[in-house]
Design a protein around this motif. Structure first.
Motif: not given
Ligand code: SF4
Ligand code: SF4
Lengths: 557, 178
Positions: A216-218, A221-222, A224-225, A323, A481, B53-54, B56, B58, B84, B138, B140, B156
């Motif tokens: 699901q994510v790119s 983002e991982v 943060f998860i 960050r 990605n 899209n970014h 986390p 959603r 984010r 990028r 997306e 999505r």
């Protein structure tokens, strides 16, 4: 290292070894045919490999196979060895390595559940991860299964506990119980008040994070998860994941970012150790320690709020760097707070180190010999309290640890008390490391933009020393990605497997502290049900009663 | 030994005394660097959907109601305040406020909904073709997207052309459940 291993493997397995390659400074991949997996693993173990975890992955779309990787750490010369094999998806059978390596038991059971693999000669081929009513034949980690599949539930299925040893009664503890936060179910077999064995059924809060992040994510983002895998070692998981992707994609991050990661990891260690000290005090009915340790810890949480923007789940680590920067003012702030913590922790340390009531509850409790600790692959403070001298920060330096000077406290009393002492001593070391980070912090950027695509299908493994032991992450990069496979092995996964051994022949009233000593995320709620197997009558025991029993234990000594 | 330990313990407890704060009697403001609930500036937002899209969690949804109107919905009830979205926003339209006291009995009190007027390219569209590697690309989000704002579910799936059918399909979309 690679040459010697290759020679040995070639001599013993001949053409069953497909290839041996070294992908970076420390990682060696060995591909073998599936018939030879057990022998290959034996060779690696004999060469000094310590089993870390198994990783199964779905490669059906590419060549119709399921892959299995057994990963090992060479602690004395900084290498990771990954023994890879594959089996066709229509006949996914391979030999189990658990008879040789008990700590591989869960890894193999996990992929029986999640990928439908079969391991011959596995001593306990029961369900581990999936719920009992999950339909057979649906393997959630296979690519064709959608991430949000919710099969209908069933009412009439239940986990079959192991056979109780003769002459014992079963005491089920959990799914919610006094020493753990997470729902986990232990069936403890007792003879009188002496524990004679136990069976474990957990994974009730399996959230499918790996599947989610694979579909699901790119990439960015991982982290943060990943941070939310654990409420306490968040930065550890984010760092481990980021390092694995960086290593797979050949991304070099700025040195300053590595220093800041080190800083965050050590702050987290102080936090975790203080938290654990408090909870350990609480579990043996000594709430003064609990209150004071948590009071000391609170200032650290406020510091993190000023430093990262949040008390916990710092959100500092990304692939490519960190960050937020450390300004001179905040550096001063950090120094002030950690110095104060050190002072206050020494007060607590002095007040409890000779307290005979704590000694009575923790000395000689939860013992397991050094040999057993090595055989079960124990890690972290639990292992270091049993004379096993391993620490990923020193053995496989990552981030900026190769610039740091610190001691790894190792004790040999093999009980809960030495675990406690190891963790307190480690807190002092963490404070020492923080001062060094701030002294040596190099100038420069804290983040690199990811310009190129991360190449697909590269394998990488990293470990990060979490407060409770090493966290191992294995990443296979993907095309969209996002990772194609991401395997997380948290320290409790390993340590929990050895708990039945730690509990053996201990008193039932010591269950909470023994369980707690491996720090598997505590809970302070709920009750234990005592079932008299002869009459089948169930009686509930409240938390108060259990606390009471625990305290009675204290007085009895 | 026991007695000296107990004396030390009493001193350890006496010295700090009571440290509990009188919250919420006394307000306890978060520090300036705190990452609280994100706030959108609709003047700056250009509706690129990068944040959606970014995220986390959603929890930012995008729905194209027609060619010209894009609705962005921020569902604060699932937001983790990770920041984010504010990082990736090319227009700096998102700021992380230091509001953390967001308990409320109506979800809509912590929800932001923006209706953005979108310009469409009247010409050949070649510029977009050439910008395959820019930041937004990028991120997306190309074409139209139809997240279901009512059941707060995410679809999505984007299409290159606006399709009323896809929009209609979102009306019945349900999150998977038993
Ligand atoms: S702060 Fe994080 S969780 Fe909240 S909307 Fe932004 S990206 Fe999503
Ligand atoms: S990233 Fe910024 S500009 Fe793009 S939609 Fe989100 S808030 Fe608007």
């Amino acid at each position: 290292m690679r040459k010697e291993l290759e020679a040995q493997l070639a001599a013993q397995l001949r053409d069953e070894v497909v290839c041996v390659e070294k992908t970076d400074q420390r990682t060696i991949f060995i591909d073998v045919k599936r018939e030879a997996i057990r022998r290959a693993v034996r060779i690696v173990t004999e060469a000094g490999g310590r089993y870390m975890c198994g990783v199964g992955y779905d490669n059906i779309a590419r060549d119709g196979t399921l892959g299995m990787v057994h990963t090992f750490s060479m602690d004395h010369n900084d290498h990771f060895i990954c023994v890879r094999t594959k089996a066709p998806a229509i006949d996914p059978v391979m030999e189990s390595i658990t008879p040789d390596l008990p700590s591989a038991g869960w890894s193999e059971r996990e992929f029986m559940d999640m990928l439908g693999m079969q391991f011959t000669n596995h001593p306990k081929p029961k369900r581990l991860v999936l719920s009992d009513d999950w339909p057979a034949g649906i393997y959630p980690l296979r690519k064709e299964v959608p991430y949000d599949l919710v099969p209908p539930g069933a009412e009439d299925v239940a986990y079959q506990l192991d056979e109780a040893p003769p002459g014992t009664k079963i005491v089920p503890i959990g799914p919610f119980h006094p020493s753990l936060h997470e729902p986990e179910h232990f069936a403890v077999y007792v003879d009188g008040e002496t524990i004679k064995g136990c069976d474990y059924r957990g994974f009730m809060t399996h959230r499918g994070i790996e599947k989610l992040c694979q579909t699901q994510v790119s990439y960015n983002e991982v982290p943060f998860i990943a941070e939310r895998i654990c409420g306490i070692c968040g930065s550890v998981h984010a760092t481990a994941f980021s390092q694995a992707v960086e290593s797979a994609g050949g991304i070099k991050i700025p040195r300053r970012a590595e220093y800041i990661r080190t800083l965050m990891l050590e702050i987290e260690r102080i936090h975790s150790h203080l938290l654990w000290l408090g909870v350990a005090g609480h579990l043996i009915g000594f709430d003064t320690v609990f209150m004071q340790a948590w009071r000391v810890r609170e200032q650290l949480m406020w510091l993190c709020e000023r430093l990262t923007g949040n008390r916990k789940t710092y959100g500092m680590v990304l692939i490519g760097g960190v960050r937020r920067d450390i300004t001179p003012e905040i550096a001063e702030d950090i120094r002030r707070v950690v110095t104060n913590i050190e002072k206050e922790l020494r007060v607590i340390h002095r007040a409890i180190e000779k307290d005979s009531s704590i000694h009575k509850r923790t000395k000689g409790v939860g013992t397991i010999t050094k040999e057993d600790a090595i055989a079960w692959g124990l890690i972290g403070p639990v292992a270091r309290a049993r004379g096993v001298d391993i620490d990923a920060r020193r053995d496989h330096p990552y981030a900026a640890y190769n610039d740091m000077k610190f001691d790894v406290p190792v004790l040999t009393d093999c009980d809960v008390w030495s675990t406690l002492v190891v963790r307190v001593l480690e807190t002092y070391e963490a404070i020492r490391i923080i001062h060094q980070v701030l002294d040596k912090l190099p100038a420069g950027p804290i983040f690199v933009e990811l310009k190129d695509k991360i190449p697909a299908l590269r394998h990488a493994i990293t470990t990060v020393e979490a407060p409770r032991g090493e966290s191992t992450h294995y990443v296979i990069t993907g095309e969209d990605n996002r990772p194609d496979r991401w395997r997380v092995r948290a320290p409790t996964y390993t340590n929990l497997q050895a708990v039945p051994l730690m509990l053996l022949n201990e008193q039932f009233g010591d269950f909470p502290i023994i369980m707690g000593s491996i720090d598997p995320c505590f809970s302070c709620t709920d009750r234990v049900a005592v079932i008299d197997m002869a009459s089948g009558k169930a009686r509930s025991m409240t938390k108060r009663e259990l606390d009471f029993m625990s305290r009675e234990q204290l007085q009895r000594g | 030994m026991w007695l000296t330990s107990k004396i030390k313990q009493i001193l350890m407890v006496m010295k700090p005394g009571i440290v509990t704060l009188d919250y919420p009697g006394q307000p306890a403001p978060a520090p300036a660097a705190f990452r609280g609930q994100p706030v959108w500036d609709h003047h700056k937002c250009l509706g690129c959907g990068g944040c959606a899209n970014h995220c986390p969690a959603r929890c930012i949804l995008t729905r194209d109601v027609c060619q010209e109107l894009r609705v962005m919905l921020y569902d604060g009830s699932r937001c983790t305040y990770c920041g984010r979205c504010a990082d990736v926003c090319p227009e700096d339209a998102i700021t992380m406020s230091n509001n953390f006291q967001t308990a409320c009995d109506d979800k809509n009190d912590i929800t932001t909904r923006m209706e953005l007027f979108m310009l469409t390219c009247q010409r050949c569209g070649r510029c977009y073709e050439m910008e395959k590697t820019n930041v937004i690309d990028r991120m997306e989000l190309r074409g139209f997207r139809y997240d279901n704002l009512e059941s707060r579910a995410l679809i999505r799936q984007t299409t290159d052309t606006f399709s009323p059918e896809a929009l209609a399909a979102t009306e019945h979309h349900q999150r998977p459940s038993r």
